[in-house]
Design an enzyme around this catalytic site. Structure first.
Site, PDB file in Angstrom:
ATOM      1  N   ARG A   1      -9.043  -4.514  -6.548  1.00 30.79           N
ATOM      2  CA  ARG A   1      -8.703  -4.328  -7.956  1.00 30.79           C
ATOM      3  C   ARG A   1      -9.111  -2.946  -8.435  1.00 30.79           C
ATOM      4  O   ARG A   1     -10.188  -2.460  -8.089  1.00 30.79           O
ATOM      5  CB  ARG A   1      -9.375  -5.410  -8.830  1.00 30.79           C
ATOM      6  CG  ARG A   1      -8.852  -6.784  -8.517  1.00 30.79           C
ATOM      7  CD  ARG A   1      -9.170  -7.823  -9.572  1.00 30.79           C
ATOM      8  NE  ARG A   1      -8.858  -9.149  -9.034  1.00 30.79           N
ATOM      9  CZ  ARG A   1      -7.635  -9.669  -8.974  1.00 30.79           C
ATOM     10  NH1 ARG A   1      -6.606  -9.000  -9.451  1.00 30.79           N
ATOM     11  NH2 ARG A   1      -7.432 -10.863  -8.432  1.00 30.79           N
TER      12      ARG A   1
ATOM     13  N   ILE B   1     -10.577  -0.140 -10.700  1.00 32.98           N
ATOM     14  CA  ILE B   1     -11.771  -0.172 -11.551  1.00 32.98           C
ATOM     15  C   ILE B   1     -11.405   0.025 -13.030  1.00 32.98           C
ATOM     16  O   ILE B   1     -12.167  -0.367 -13.913  1.00 32.98           O
ATOM     17  CB  ILE B   1     -12.782   0.903 -11.066  1.00 32.98           C
ATOM     18  CG1 ILE B   1     -14.194   0.561 -11.504  1.00 32.98           C
ATOM     19  CG2 ILE B   1     -12.362   2.300 -11.517  1.00 32.98           C
ATOM     20  CD1 ILE B   1     -15.263   1.397 -10.822  1.00 32.98           C
TER      21      ILE B   1
ATOM     22  N   VAL C   1      -7.171  10.335  -6.377  1.00 36.09           N
ATOM     23  CA  VAL C   1      -7.964  10.036  -5.182  1.00 36.09           C
ATOM     24  C   VAL C   1      -7.101  10.352  -3.966  1.00 36.09           C
ATOM     25  O   VAL C   1      -6.005   9.792  -3.801  1.00 36.09           O
ATOM     26  CB  VAL C   1      -8.417   8.560  -5.164  1.00 36.09           C
ATOM     27  CG1 VAL C   1      -9.198   8.265  -3.891  1.00 36.09           C
ATOM     28  CG2 VAL C   1      -9.261   8.243  -6.400  1.00 36.09           C
TER      29      VAL C   1
ATOM     30  N   HIS D   1      -2.654   5.550  -1.574  1.00 36.88           N
ATOM     31  CA  HIS D   1      -2.764   4.216  -2.163  1.00 36.88           C
ATOM     32  C   HIS D   1      -1.523   3.896  -2.981  1.00 36.88           C
ATOM     33  O   HIS D   1      -0.910   4.776  -3.567  1.00 36.88           O
ATOM     34  CB  HIS D   1      -4.015   4.085  -3.037  1.00 36.88           C
ATOM     35  CG  HIS D   1      -4.137   5.146  -4.082  1.00 36.88           C
ATOM     36  ND1 HIS D   1      -4.583   6.422  -3.791  1.00 36.88           N
ATOM     37  CD2 HIS D   1      -3.853   5.147  -5.405  1.00 36.88           C
ATOM     38  CE1 HIS D   1      -4.573   7.149  -4.896  1.00 36.88           C
ATOM     39  NE2 HIS D   1      -4.119   6.399  -5.885  1.00 36.88           N
ATOM     40  N   MET D   2      -1.194   2.620  -2.982  1.00 38.03           N
ATOM     41  CA  MET D   2      -0.060   2.126  -3.758  1.00 38.03           C
ATOM     42  C   MET D   2      -0.611   1.253  -4.882  1.00 38.03           C
ATOM     43  O   MET D   2      -1.401   0.337  -4.621  1.00 38.03           O
ATOM     44  CB  MET D   2       0.844   1.314  -2.833  1.00 38.03           C
ATOM     45  CG  MET D   2       2.124   0.856  -3.475  1.00 38.03           C
ATOM     46  SD  MET D   2       3.319   0.419  -2.202  1.00 38.03           S
ATOM     47  CE  MET D   2       2.484  -0.956  -1.463  1.00 38.03           C
ATOM     48  N   HIS D   3      -0.226   1.564  -6.116  1.00 34.98           N
ATOM     49  CA  HIS D   3      -0.625   0.735  -7.256  1.00 34.98           C
ATOM     50  C   HIS D   3       0.322  -0.460  -7.335  1.00 34.98           C
ATOM     51  O   HIS D   3       1.545  -0.279  -7.319  1.00 34.98           O
ATOM     52  CB  HIS D   3      -0.496   1.519  -8.566  1.00 34.98           C
ATOM     53  CG  HIS D   3      -1.400   2.709  -8.677  1.00 34.98           C
ATOM     54  ND1 HIS D   3      -2.528   2.720  -9.457  1.00 34.98           N
ATOM     55  CD2 HIS D   3      -1.329   3.938  -8.115  1.00 34.98           C
ATOM     56  CE1 HIS D   3      -3.112   3.910  -9.374  1.00 34.98           C
ATOM     57  NE2 HIS D   3      -2.403   4.674  -8.569  1.00 34.98           N
TER      58      HIS D   3
HETATM   59  P1  5GP Z   1      -4.285   7.878  -8.597  1.00 38.66           P
HETATM   60  O1  5GP Z   1      -4.327   8.540  -9.940  1.00 38.66           O
HETATM   61  O2  5GP Z   1      -4.975   8.708  -7.534  1.00 38.66           O
HETATM   62  O3  5GP Z   1      -2.925   7.419  -8.175  1.00 38.66           O
HETATM   63  O4  5GP Z   1      -5.117   6.547  -8.772  1.00 38.66           O
HETATM   64  C1  5GP Z   1      -6.454   6.426  -8.470  1.00 38.66           C
HETATM   65  C2  5GP Z   1      -6.892   5.081  -8.991  1.00 38.66           C
HETATM   66  O5  5GP Z   1      -8.136   4.753  -8.392  1.00 38.66           O
HETATM   67  C3  5GP Z   1      -7.117   5.062 -10.515  1.00 38.66           C
HETATM   68  O6  5GP Z   1      -6.273   4.077 -11.096  1.00 38.66           O
HETATM   69  C4  5GP Z   1      -8.603   4.714 -10.653  1.00 38.66           C
HETATM   70  O7  5GP Z   1      -8.864   3.881 -11.742  1.00 38.66           O
HETATM   71  C5  5GP Z   1      -8.936   4.074  -9.327  1.00 38.66           C
HETATM   72  N1  5GP Z   1     -10.302   4.251  -8.887  1.00 38.66           N
HETATM   73  C6  5GP Z   1     -10.994   5.426  -8.841  1.00 38.66           C
HETATM   74  N2  5GP Z   1     -12.238   5.236  -8.372  1.00 38.66           N
HETATM   75  C7  5GP Z   1     -12.337   3.896  -8.108  1.00 38.66           C
HETATM   76  C8  5GP Z   1     -13.398   3.094  -7.594  1.00 38.66           C
HETATM   77  O8  5GP Z   1     -14.492   3.554  -7.289  1.00 38.66           O
HETATM   78  N3  5GP Z   1     -13.137   1.776  -7.445  1.00 38.66           N
HETATM   79  C9  5GP Z   1     -11.922   1.219  -7.767  1.00 38.66           C
HETATM   80  N4  5GP Z   1     -11.791  -0.100  -7.577  1.00 38.66           N
HETATM   81  N5  5GP Z   1     -10.905   1.956  -8.250  1.00 38.66           N
HETATM   82  C10 5GP Z   1     -11.117   3.281  -8.427  1.00 38.66           C
END
Ligand code: 5GP
Length: 114
Positions: free
Chosen positions: A28, A30, A95, A99-101
């Site tokens: 999930r 965060i 990050v 990763h896929m949301h």
């Molecule tokens: P991006 O913007 O890179 O596509 O999404 C990164 C996602 O990682 C964000 O939605 C953020 O909330 C989530 N995220 C960042 N750090 C952590 C963490 O330590 N744990 C979890 N579970 N999610 C994280």
């Protein structure tokens, strides 16, 4: 380069893991932006979509299959959901571990902000 997601996959940092197999892990987010907001990540540290190679074909495919399984697990397969992969600056990637949301549980609105 290792990110926080590698530490979640290995269990060094806590997260609510909802799915794990030999190739991918899902947990999930965060900071959820929808009632269901799960990140599906390869166990192997691949930085971005740009860094995928032919040998990652099974892993990339597994990410989709895992998303399908999790959507059913979460009870949003029929109501629907959205899968998003951000890449680099303009994509909004924060990050640098691919990763896929998986987002769902409400009407999500337009695809992107104008
Ligand atoms: P991006 O913007 O890179 O596509 O999404 C990164 C996602 O990682 C964000 O939605 C953020 O909330 C989530 N995220 C960042 N750090 C952590 C963490 O330590 N744990 C979890 N579970 N999610 C994280």
């Amino acid at each position: 380069m290792s990110t926080i997601f590698s530490q979640i996959i290995s269990g060094e940092i806590p997260a609510t893991i909802v799915y794990q197999d030999d190739l991918v892990t899902a947990f999930r987010d965060i900071n959820p932006v929808a009632p269901v907001h799960i990140l599906v990540v390869p166990n192997k540290a691949i930085a971005t979509v740009n860094d995928l190679v032919e040998d990652d074909e099974r892993t990339a495919g597994r990410m989709l299959l895992a998303a399908r399984t999790i959507a059913a697990q979460e009870g949003i397969d029929e109501s629907g959901y959205r899968l998003i992969i951000n890449c680099n600056r303009d994509g909004g990637q924060e990050v640098y571990h691919l990763h896929m949301h998986l987002l769902g549980g409400r009407r999500l609105g337009p695809l992107v902000a104008r």
